[in-house]
Design a protein around this motif. Structure first.
Motif, PDB file in Angstrom:
ATOM      1  N   VAL A  52       0.842  -1.208   0.000  1.00 22.84           N
ATOM      2  CA  VAL A  52       0.000   0.000   0.000  1.00 22.84           C
ATOM      3  C   VAL A  52       0.867   1.244   0.000  1.00 22.84           C
ATOM      4  O   VAL A  52       0.609   2.213  -0.744  1.00 22.84           O
ATOM      5  N   SER A  53       1.919   1.273   0.821  1.00 22.80           N
ATOM      6  CA  SER A  53       2.815   2.434   0.856  1.00 22.80           C
ATOM      7  C   SER A  53       3.490   2.644  -0.499  1.00 22.80           C
ATOM      8  O   SER A  53       3.600   3.777  -1.000  1.00 22.80           O
ATOM      9  N   SER A  54       3.947   1.553  -1.085  1.00 25.01           N
ATOM     10  CA  SER A  54       4.609   1.664  -2.391  1.00 25.01           C
ATOM     11  C   SER A  54       3.655   2.192  -3.450  1.00 25.01           C
ATOM     12  O   SER A  54       4.022   3.048  -4.272  1.00 25.01           O
ATOM     13  N   ILE A  55       2.440   1.702  -3.439  1.00 29.77           N
ATOM     14  CA  ILE A  55       1.465   2.148  -4.446  1.00 29.77           C
ATOM     15  C   ILE A  55       1.160   3.629  -4.280  1.00 29.77           C
ATOM     16  O   ILE A  55       1.066   4.386  -5.254  1.00 29.77           O
ATOM     17  N   ILE A  56       1.003   4.092  -3.030  1.00 31.80           N
ATOM     18  CA  ILE A  56       0.697   5.511  -2.797  1.00 31.80           C
ATOM     19  C   ILE A  56       1.842   6.392  -3.288  1.00 31.80           C
ATOM     20  O   ILE A  56       1.628   7.384  -4.007  1.00 31.80           O
ATOM     21  N   ILE A  57       3.076   6.047  -2.906  1.00 27.38           N
ATOM     22  CA  ILE A  57       4.224   6.863  -3.301  1.00 27.38           C
ATOM     23  C   ILE A  57       4.406   6.867  -4.821  1.00 27.38           C
ATOM     24  O   ILE A  57       4.590   7.915  -5.447  1.00 27.38           O
ATOM     25  N   ILE A  58       4.349   5.684  -5.413  1.00 27.88           N
ATOM     26  CA  ILE A  58       4.537   5.586  -6.868  1.00 27.88           C
ATOM     27  C   ILE A  58       3.438   6.333  -7.613  1.00 27.88           C
ATOM     28  O   ILE A  58       3.688   7.015  -8.618  1.00 27.88           O
ATOM     29  N   SER A  59       2.199   6.237  -7.131  1.00 26.06           N
ATOM     30  CA  SER A  59       1.073   6.907  -7.797  1.00 26.06           C
ATOM     31  C   SER A  59       1.238   8.418  -7.767  1.00 26.06           C
ATOM     32  O   SER A  59       1.011   9.110  -8.773  1.00 26.06           O
ATOM     33  N   ILE A  60       1.650   8.968  -6.601  1.00 26.78           N
ATOM     34  CA  ILE A  60       1.833  10.416  -6.497  1.00 26.78           C
ATOM     35  C   ILE A  60       2.962  10.879  -7.409  1.00 26.78           C
ATOM     36  O   ILE A  60       2.841  11.884  -8.134  1.00 26.78           O
ATOM     37  N   LEU A  61       4.093  10.137  -7.396  1.00 32.08           N
ATOM     38  CA  LEU A  61       5.213  10.504  -8.257  1.00 32.08           C
ATOM     39  C   LEU A  61       4.841  10.420  -9.737  1.00 32.08           C
ATOM     40  O   LEU A  61       5.196  11.299 -10.529  1.00 32.08           O
ATOM     41  N   LEU A  62       4.147   9.368 -10.094  1.00 30.31           N
ATOM     42  CA  LEU A  62       3.735   9.221 -11.493  1.00 30.31           C
ATOM     43  C   LEU A  62       2.769  10.321 -11.909  1.00 30.31           C
ATOM     44  O   LEU A  62       2.841  10.834 -13.032  1.00 30.31           O
ATOM     45  N   MET A  63       1.871  10.713 -10.994  1.00 35.46           N
ATOM     46  CA  MET A  63       0.908  11.759 -11.316  1.00 35.46           C
ATOM     47  C   MET A  63       1.622  13.087 -11.566  1.00 35.46           C
ATOM     48  O   MET A  63       1.362  13.784 -12.551  1.00 35.46           O
ATOM     49  N   LEU A  64       2.569  13.445 -10.670  1.00 30.86           N
ATOM     50  CA  LEU A  64       3.291  14.700 -10.841  1.00 30.86           C
ATOM     51  C   LEU A  64       4.191  14.659 -12.079  1.00 30.86           C
ATOM     52  O   LEU A  64       4.231  15.611 -12.864  1.00 30.86           O
ATOM     53  N   ALA A  65       4.900  13.547 -12.239  1.00 34.47           N
ATOM     54  CA  ALA A  65       5.805  13.445 -13.385  1.00 34.47           C
ATOM     55  C   ALA A  65       5.059  13.436 -14.706  1.00 34.47           C
ATOM     56  O   ALA A  65       5.463  14.091 -15.671  1.00 34.47           O
ATOM     57  N   SER A  66       3.961  12.709 -14.760  1.00 35.54           N
ATOM     58  CA  SER A  66       3.208  12.630 -16.013  1.00 35.54           C
ATOM     59  C   SER A  66       2.611  13.977 -16.387  1.00 35.54           C
ATOM     60  O   SER A  66       2.594  14.357 -17.560  1.00 35.54           O
ATOM     61  N   SER A  67       2.131  14.729 -15.380  1.00 41.00           N
ATOM     62  CA  SER A  67       1.569  16.051 -15.667  1.00 41.00           C
ATOM     63  C   SER A  67       2.632  16.981 -16.225  1.00 41.00           C
ATOM     64  O   SER A  67       2.411  17.682 -17.218  1.00 41.00           O
ATOM     65  N   TYR A  68       3.814  16.992 -15.571  1.00 40.55           N
ATOM     66  CA  TYR A  68       4.889  17.882 -16.018  1.00 40.55           C
ATOM     67  C   TYR A  68       5.403  17.467 -17.395  1.00 40.55           C
ATOM     68  O   TYR A  68       5.556  18.299 -18.306  1.00 40.55           O
ATOM     69  N   ILE A  69       5.678  16.178 -17.546  1.00 40.48           N
ATOM     70  CA  ILE A  69       6.215  15.709 -18.828  1.00 40.48           C
ATOM     71  C   ILE A  69       5.203  15.909 -19.956  1.00 40.48           C
ATOM     72  O   ILE A  69       5.556  16.327 -21.065  1.00 40.48           O
ATOM     73  N   SER A  70       3.940  15.636 -19.674  1.00 44.82           N
ATOM     74  CA  SER A  70       2.907  15.802 -20.704  1.00 44.82           C
ATOM     75  C   SER A  70       2.814  17.256 -21.141  1.00 44.82           C
ATOM     76  O   SER A  70       2.686  17.549 -22.339  1.00 44.82           O
ATOM     77  N   GLU A  71       2.895  18.165 -20.168  1.00 44.77           N
ATOM     78  CA  GLU A  71       2.817  19.581 -20.512  1.00 44.77           C
ATOM     79  C   GLU A  71       4.012  20.010 -21.357  1.00 44.77           C
ATOM     80  O   GLU A  71       3.853  20.728 -22.352  1.00 44.77           O
ATOM     81  N   ARG A  72       5.219  19.548 -20.989  1.00 46.98           N
ATOM     82  CA  ARG A  72       6.403  19.924 -21.745  1.00 46.98           C
ATOM     83  C   ARG A  72       6.373  19.332 -23.162  1.00 46.98           C
ATOM     84  O   ARG A  72       6.693  20.018 -24.144  1.00 46.98           O
ATOM     85  N   ILE A  73       5.986  18.061 -23.258  1.00 44.46           N
ATOM     86  CA  ILE A  73       5.938  17.415 -24.577  1.00 44.46           C
ATOM     87  C   ILE A  73       4.891  18.083 -25.451  1.00 44.46           C
ATOM     88  O   ILE A  73       5.126  18.368 -26.641  1.00 44.46           O
ATOM     89  N   LEU A  74       3.725  18.361 -24.865  1.00 44.32           N
ATOM     90  CA  LEU A  74       2.668  18.999 -25.643  1.00 44.32           C
ATOM     91  C   LEU A  74       3.084  20.387 -26.083  1.00 44.32           C
ATOM     92  O   LEU A  74       2.826  20.786 -27.229  1.00 44.32           O
ATOM     93  N   LEU A  75       3.740  21.129 -25.181  1.00 41.49           N
ATOM     94  CA  LEU A  75       4.192  22.472 -25.545  1.00 41.49           C
ATOM     95  C   LEU A  75       5.208  22.411 -26.676  1.00 41.49           C
ATOM     96  O   LEU A  75       5.140  23.206 -27.633  1.00 41.49           O
ATOM     97  N   GLU A  76       6.149  21.473 -26.601  1.00 38.76           N
ATOM     98  CA  GLU A  76       7.143  21.351 -27.662  1.00 38.76           C
ATOM     99  C   GLU A  76       6.492  20.998 -28.994  1.00 38.76           C
ATOM    100  O   GLU A  76       6.863  21.549 -30.040  1.00 38.76           O
ATOM    101  N   GLN A  77       5.521  20.104 -28.960  1.00 41.12           N
ATOM    102  CA  GLN A  77       4.839  19.723 -30.206  1.00 41.12           C
ATOM    103  C   GLN A  77       4.046  20.890 -30.774  1.00 41.12           C
ATOM    104  O   GLN A  77       4.054  21.134 -31.983  1.00 41.12           O
TER     105      GLN A  77
END
Length: 583
Positions: A16-41
């Protein structure tokens, strides 16, 4: 009772701890990366579009330049605005000469949605001319000093301006801009007048309209801060020094791109010396990427849902692992079946694992035996279905062919009966005399030609059949009697009340697909969506058409079959697709 140091508690907390930490990190990373990739495109695409816009604007400027050069070279315009005319006859001659010149070069003197103004020097007795068909343009006396005089001098170059008040009473456009240039004698560089091209702002707007979307604004802003054209209409002809400063600064950046990360804005700016203006695109990321930002809340919901599901899964999995294995061992030992299996799993684990492996091997063997039996039964069923469909085709075909021969006999055309019977014998030999369900395209066409011969004996040569078959398709396999039902249907139903008609057979190979088309120029069909499956409306040939469609899907799958396109009074197109298989 659960203990604190139990495996169940440890696994539950860890996962449960691993899932919570990984989910939060993935959510923040995916939002940032998606915004940067979309902006570049978006920026990459916008830069390419800006280059297209720039080229279109330069092409339009070339039209304006050609118009002004044509006027500058014209002696008719020069005479009209400068030559004295003391009598009415002289004035009329000047007008006639200019009219002839305009008729001769009118295609070169007016860019799209624009008109020209040619004027002599105010105060020197000169005249002015306007091609505005709506109303004669009024020109202020200080026009040269207002729009052509820079630093006390009149420069021999084209300058663009936007002024809503200058020609507001005469121009037919909602927004407009105009380009001016002095008229100079090449011999002595003497200025004897000027030319102005008044153009609809929509001419500029249409160059970048396809690239405008939510959060994307495009403007053409002059070097003095006047907005010549903009996707925001209320900004046209206004001064925007803030946008000018951003456009000027951005044009000196690498690739003309600058992003304001704090305000979530990106600018792309190119300087166009021909217009003495900046073409600038503003991308408001908060608006343009609004759907992306909304995803964050959706991601949070998904994360919460995953957490709940994961906790339930972890709880169930942990309990299953930590349960005593005695019950599982007894259950699997009670399984029936042989202990031998082709390529069995290795039994090299613990006692409980070995028991589980033995049971798995037995279950897999039983499943394999059942699967083989099921596949065999399905194959036999498909063969029976295909045989039944073949038996539907043959009686139907024979019935219609014998009807044609009967018609010949009634008409006492005995000289053609022998030849018709020979054709029928050839058809029956190729269809009933062979047990093969599939034949080559060459054999199918040969059988079809015998059938067409019989039909033409009955109906005459008014209905002609044309064959266009690629050479590389002759050896490919097709289901027997695939084309005949559609040709027969065309003979019966395509040409009622018409003296003649044409049926075209096209066979070609496209990659791994064999395409057969039967096209007629008859009366067409109504209620096309029910054409294949509605047998009652097909009369004699409906069973054959529906049969061909079912046979193809039984043989090759649902991605192949018969498609019918038809339009009343224009004809019908039958398209048959099957895999390209060689004999």
């Amino acid at each position: 009772m659960l203990r604190k140091n139990s495996i169940f508690i440890k696994i539950l907390v860890l996962m449960v701890s691993s899932i919570i930490i990984i989910s939060i990190l993935l959510m923040l990373a995916s939002s940032y990366i998606s915004e940067r990739i979309l902006l570049e495109q978006v920026v990459r695409s916008a830069s390419a579009n800006m280059n297209l816009m720039k080229n279109d604007l330069l092409d339009y400027n070339d039209q304006v330049v050609n118009t002004m050069l044509q006027v500058n070279r014209s002696s008719e315009f020069k005479d009209y605005i400068t030559k004295p005319a003391d009598t009415s006859l002289e004035q009329i001659n000047l007008v006639i000469a200019l009219g002839r010149y305009m008729d001769l070069y009118k295609d070169y003197l007016s860019p799209e949605n624009s008109h020209i103004i040619v004027s002599g020097i105010p105060g020197e007795g000169g005249r002015h001319y306007s091609s505005n068909s709506l109303k004669w343009d009024k020109i202020p006396q200080d026009f040269i000093s207002m729009f052509m005089n820079k630093d006390g001098q009149v420069h021999n170059r084209i300058q663009y301006y936007s002024s809503l008040d200058l020609f507001s009473e005469s121009v037919p456009y909602e927004n407009y801009l105009f380009a001016v240039k002095p008229l100079i004698e090449t011999s002595n560089n003497h200025m004897y007048g000027y030319v102005a091209v008044v153009m609809d702002e929509q001419n500029i707007y249409r160059k970048y309209k396809p690239y405008i979307s939510d959060g994307v604004h495009i403007s053409l802003i002059a070097a003095d801060g006047t907005v010549l054209s903009s996707s925001t209409k209320e900004h046209i002809s206004t001064k925007d020094t803030e946008l000018l400063a951003v456009a000027e600064s951005t044009s000196h950046k690498q690739d003309g791109i600058w992003s304001d990360m704090e305000n979530k804005e990106t600018y792309i700016s190119y300087f166009l010396p021909e217009y003495d203006a900046y073409l600038v695109e503003e991308i408001d990321q908060l608006t343009a990427f609004a759907p992306l930002y909304k995803i964050s809340s959706e991601i949070l919901k998904v994360v919460l849902f995953i957490l709940i599901i994961s906790m339930l899964f972890v709880y169930s999995l942990s309990r299953r692992i930590t349960r005593p294995l005695d019950k599982l061992v007894k259950t699997m030992q009670a399984s029936t079946g042989d202990n031998l299996k082709h390529q069995p799993l290795q039994e090299d684990g613990s006692y409980e694992t070995n028991v589980l492996t033995k049971a798995y091997n037995r279950f897999i063997k039983v499943i394999d035996q059942y699967t083989e039996k099921l596949v065999f039964e399905q194959q036999e069923r498909r063969k029976a279905d295909l045989n039944a469909l073949q038996m539907q085709i043959n009686p139907h075909f024979l019935y219609n062919t014998l009807s044609s021969i009967k018609y010949l006999a009634k008409m006492n055309r005995t000289d053609q009966v022998d030849e018709t019977i020979n054709s029928l014998i050839s058809i029956l030999q190729s269809t009933l005399g062979s047990t093969e369900d599939r034949v080559t395209v060459e054999e199918e066409i040969e059988t079809l030609k015998h059938f067409v011969f019989i039909k033409q004996i009955r109906y005459g040569d008014q209905i002609r059949v044309h064959y266009e078959v690629d050479e590389d398709c002759l050896h490919l396999l097709v289901p027997k009697l695939t084309i005949q039902p559609f040709v027969e249907n065309a003979f019966f139903h395509a040409f009622p009340g018409r003296p003649n008609g044409n049926i075209h057979i096209f066979i070609r190979k496209q990659e791994d697909i064999l395409i057969i088309e039967v096209i007629d120029d008859g009366v067409g069909m109504y209620a096309l969506e029910n054409r294949v499956h509605d047998q009652k409306r097909q009369h004699l040939s409906g069973i054959g058409i529906d049969n061909v469609h079912n046979r193809i899907q039984l043989l090759y799958g649902s991605s192949y079959g018969v498609q019918i396109e038809s339009e009343p009074d224009y004809g019908t197109n039958i398209r048959i697709t099957i895999p390209s298989l060689e004999n």
